[in-house]
Design a protein around this motif. Structure first.
Motif, PDB file in Angstrom:
ATOM      1  N   THR A  12      -8.205  32.529  49.186  1.00 53.13           N
ATOM      2  CA  THR A  12      -9.408  32.920  49.326  1.00 53.13           C
ATOM      3  C   THR A  12      -9.940  31.950  50.302  1.00 53.13           C
ATOM      4  O   THR A  12     -11.042  31.884  50.949  1.00 53.13           O
ATOM      5  CB  THR A  12     -10.599  32.815  48.213  1.00 53.13           C
ATOM      6  OG1 THR A  12     -10.219  31.765  47.631  1.00 53.13           O
ATOM      7  CG2 THR A  12     -10.146  33.879  47.145  1.00 53.13           C
ATOM      8  N   ALA A  13      -9.237  30.929  50.617  1.00 54.78           N
ATOM      9  CA  ALA A  13      -9.623  29.681  51.448  1.00 54.78           C
ATOM     10  C   ALA A  13      -9.502  30.328  52.951  1.00 54.78           C
ATOM     11  O   ALA A  13      -8.597  30.804  53.298  1.00 54.78           O
ATOM     12  CB  ALA A  13      -8.955  28.651  51.489  1.00 54.78           C
ATOM     13  N   SER A  14     -10.725  29.627  54.020  1.00 56.07           N
ATOM     14  CA  SER A  14     -10.485  30.017  55.237  1.00 56.07           C
ATOM     15  C   SER A  14      -9.266  29.346  55.903  1.00 56.07           C
ATOM     16  O   SER A  14      -9.046  28.157  55.383  1.00 56.07           O
ATOM     17  CB  SER A  14     -11.591  29.649  55.984  1.00 56.07           C
ATOM     18  OG  SER A  14     -12.211  28.245  55.959  1.00 56.07           O
ATOM     19  N   MET A  15      -8.850  29.499  57.054  1.00 58.55           N
ATOM     20  CA  MET A  15      -7.855  28.869  57.899  1.00 58.55           C
ATOM     21  C   MET A  15      -8.437  27.252  57.940  1.00 58.55           C
ATOM     22  O   MET A  15      -7.696  26.600  57.947  1.00 58.55           O
ATOM     23  CB  MET A  15      -7.432  29.592  59.193  1.00 58.55           C
ATOM     24  CG  MET A  15      -6.445  30.609  58.903  1.00 58.55           C
ATOM     25  SD  MET A  15      -4.853  30.562  57.973  1.00 58.55           S
ATOM     26  CE  MET A  15      -3.850  30.240  59.306  1.00 58.55           C
ATOM     27  N   THR A  16      -9.637  27.100  58.130  1.00 54.96           N
ATOM     28  CA  THR A  16     -10.109  25.888  58.360  1.00 54.96           C
ATOM     29  C   THR A  16     -10.217  25.129  57.356  1.00 54.96           C
ATOM     30  O   THR A  16      -9.845  23.784  57.087  1.00 54.96           O
ATOM     31  CB  THR A  16     -11.737  25.993  58.942  1.00 54.96           C
ATOM     32  OG1 THR A  16     -11.626  26.788  60.307  1.00 54.96           O
ATOM     33  CG2 THR A  16     -12.349  24.756  58.954  1.00 54.96           C
ATOM     34  N   GLU A  17     -10.515  25.659  56.044  1.00 55.99           N
ATOM     35  CA  GLU A  17     -10.544  24.869  54.894  1.00 55.99           C
ATOM     36  C   GLU A  17      -9.067  24.728  54.523  1.00 55.99           C
ATOM     37  O   GLU A  17      -8.703  23.492  54.259  1.00 55.99           O
ATOM     38  CB  GLU A  17     -10.975  25.757  53.576  1.00 55.99           C
ATOM     39  CG  GLU A  17     -12.604  26.052  53.819  1.00 55.99           C
ATOM     40  CD  GLU A  17     -13.193  27.272  52.720  1.00 55.99           C
ATOM     41  OE1 GLU A  17     -14.348  27.132  52.470  1.00 55.99           O
ATOM     42  OE2 GLU A  17     -12.223  28.111  52.721  1.00 55.99           O
ATOM     43  N   ILE A  18      -8.003  25.473  54.788  1.00 62.45           N
ATOM     44  CA  ILE A  18      -6.613  25.323  54.579  1.00 62.45           C
ATOM     45  C   ILE A  18      -6.160  24.012  55.470  1.00 62.45           C
ATOM     46  O   ILE A  18      -5.561  23.265  54.814  1.00 62.45           O
ATOM     47  CB  ILE A  18      -5.766  26.477  54.807  1.00 62.45           C
ATOM     48  CG1 ILE A  18      -6.095  27.604  53.817  1.00 62.45           C
ATOM     49  CG2 ILE A  18      -4.308  26.074  55.066  1.00 62.45           C
ATOM     50  CD1 ILE A  18      -5.485  28.884  54.233  1.00 62.45           C
ATOM     51  N   SER A  28      -8.115  21.611  56.659  1.00 62.81           N
ATOM     52  CA  SER A  28      -8.647  20.576  56.535  1.00 62.81           C
ATOM     53  C   SER A  28      -8.060  19.819  54.906  1.00 62.81           C
ATOM     54  O   SER A  28      -7.850  18.730  54.804  1.00 62.81           O
ATOM     55  CB  SER A  28     -10.126  20.723  56.047  1.00 62.81           C
ATOM     56  OG  SER A  28     -10.859  19.657  55.510  1.00 62.81           O
ATOM     57  N   ARG A  63      -7.077  22.613  62.669  1.00 63.21           N
ATOM     58  CA  ARG A  63      -6.892  23.860  62.658  1.00 63.21           C
ATOM     59  C   ARG A  63      -6.082  24.202  63.762  1.00 63.21           C
ATOM     60  O   ARG A  63      -5.208  25.353  63.485  1.00 63.21           O
ATOM     61  CB  ARG A  63      -8.488  24.486  63.070  1.00 63.21           C
ATOM     62  CG  ARG A  63      -8.651  25.571  62.159  1.00 63.21           C
ATOM     63  CD  ARG A  63      -9.852  25.994  62.486  1.00 63.21           C
ATOM     64  NE  ARG A  63     -10.096  26.647  63.765  1.00 63.21           N
ATOM     65  CZ  ARG A  63     -11.014  27.397  64.233  1.00 63.21           C
ATOM     66  NH1 ARG A  63     -12.206  27.312  63.415  1.00 63.21           N
ATOM     67  NH2 ARG A  63     -11.098  27.794  65.422  1.00 63.21           N
ATOM     68  N   TYR A  75      -2.776  26.487  63.369  1.00 62.73           N
ATOM     69  CA  TYR A  75      -2.572  27.975  64.187  1.00 62.73           C
ATOM     70  C   TYR A  75      -1.328  27.923  65.016  1.00 62.73           C
ATOM     71  O   TYR A  75      -0.529  28.927  65.322  1.00 62.73           O
ATOM     72  CB  TYR A  75      -3.749  28.176  64.803  1.00 62.73           C
ATOM     73  CG  TYR A  75      -4.881  28.889  64.030  1.00 62.73           C
ATOM     74  CD1 TYR A  75      -4.698  30.126  63.667  1.00 62.73           C
ATOM     75  CD2 TYR A  75      -6.200  28.364  63.662  1.00 62.73           C
ATOM     76  CE1 TYR A  75      -5.704  30.904  63.124  1.00 62.73           C
ATOM     77  CE2 TYR A  75      -7.070  28.847  62.992  1.00 62.73           C
ATOM     78  CZ  TYR A  75      -6.667  30.086  62.678  1.00 62.73           C
ATOM     79  OH  TYR A  75      -7.570  30.799  61.914  1.00 62.73           O
ATOM     80  N   THR A  96      -1.653  33.358  62.038  1.00 61.45           N
ATOM     81  CA  THR A  96      -2.680  33.998  60.995  1.00 61.45           C
ATOM     82  C   THR A  96      -2.256  33.722  59.772  1.00 61.45           C
ATOM     83  O   THR A  96      -1.426  33.115  59.353  1.00 61.45           O
ATOM     84  CB  THR A  96      -2.053  35.749  61.129  1.00 61.45           C
ATOM     85  OG1 THR A  96      -0.723  35.812  60.700  1.00 61.45           O
ATOM     86  CG2 THR A  96      -2.097  36.276  62.438  1.00 61.45           C
ATOM     87  N   ARG A  97      -3.261  34.086  58.799  1.00 59.44           N
ATOM     88  CA  ARG A  97      -3.163  33.979  57.490  1.00 59.44           C
ATOM     89  C   ARG A  97      -2.006  34.481  56.843  1.00 59.44           C
ATOM     90  O   ARG A  97      -1.396  33.865  55.948  1.00 59.44           O
ATOM     91  CB  ARG A  97      -4.503  34.472  57.053  1.00 59.44           C
ATOM     92  CG  ARG A  97      -4.576  34.383  55.255  1.00 59.44           C
ATOM     93  CD  ARG A  97      -5.856  35.254  54.833  1.00 59.44           C
ATOM     94  NE  ARG A  97      -6.869  34.649  54.237  1.00 59.44           N
ATOM     95  CZ  ARG A  97      -6.982  33.151  54.165  1.00 59.44           C
ATOM     96  NH1 ARG A  97      -6.214  32.386  54.629  1.00 59.44           N
ATOM     97  NH2 ARG A  97      -8.148  32.599  53.410  1.00 59.44           N
TER      98      ARG A  97
END
Length: 183
Positions: A26-32, A34, A40, A44, A49-50
């Motif tokens: 459920t975490a965003s790529m930004t949260e991941i 961080s 970021r 990437y 991609t996720r």
């Protein structure tokens, strides 16, 4: 076997799995990024991609569990010790295994890899247990396998999310399975 990740990508995937565990889904790529302590852009570059990131976690989890199962020498120890070793193998893979168990990004190649490297040795151990009288012979190996698999997932959950020490969680899994499946 799926393509191998580079050493830096593997390290990144391990950090992500350890840091986020089940929350990875459920975490965003930004949260991941961080949570893993990277930018970021770095995330990437390795995983555009996720889904690519989740597939990386799946690949690392399969490799980790498979290596530990192989190192357990299941065909050389008695069945009870083999079950205990399998439980430790799964529990110590922790968050990566939780993501593997709960994600739906596995493809046919991942499934075949997991089956050949992890499930088949475990089924062979269980079949040996049925044959030698360690495990109940009125229960098919497939049901023993399903029951043990569910307990293994529970043990990982206890260790990762429940705060139970890994060795305690593994011992609980082995005990619950062996006491319930004993001949």
């Amino acid at each position: 076997m799926p393509a191998q990740l580079s050493r830096p990508a593997t390290a990144l995937v391990e950090a992500v799995a350890q840091t986020l565990g089940v929350g990875l889904a459920t975490a965003s790529m930004t949260e991941i990024a961080s949570a893993a302590g990277i930018s970021r852009a770095t995330l990437y570059r390795s995983f555009p991609t996720r889904e690519a990131l989740l597939r990386g976690v799946v690949a690392v989890a399969i490799d980790r569990v498979a290596q530990r199962v192989q190192d357990s020498d299941l065909d050389r120890v008695d069945v009870r010790e083999g079950i205990a070793r399998v439980a430790r193998s799964f529990v110590v893979t922790g968050s990566a295994f939780t993501v593997l168990a709960r994600t739906n990004v596995k493809d046919a190649e991942d499934e075949a890899d997991f089956d050949a490297r992890v499930a088949e040795p475990l089924r062979a151990l269980l079949a040996r247990g049925v044959a030698d009288g360690t495990l109940r012979d009125d229960v098919p190996v497939a049901i023993h396998f399903t029951a043990l698999s569910a307990l293994l997932e529970m043990g990982v959950h206890l260790a990762v999310e429940g705060g139970v020490p890994a060795e305690t969680a593994a011992a609980t899994v082995a005990s619950l399975f062996l006491d319930g499946a004993a001949a």
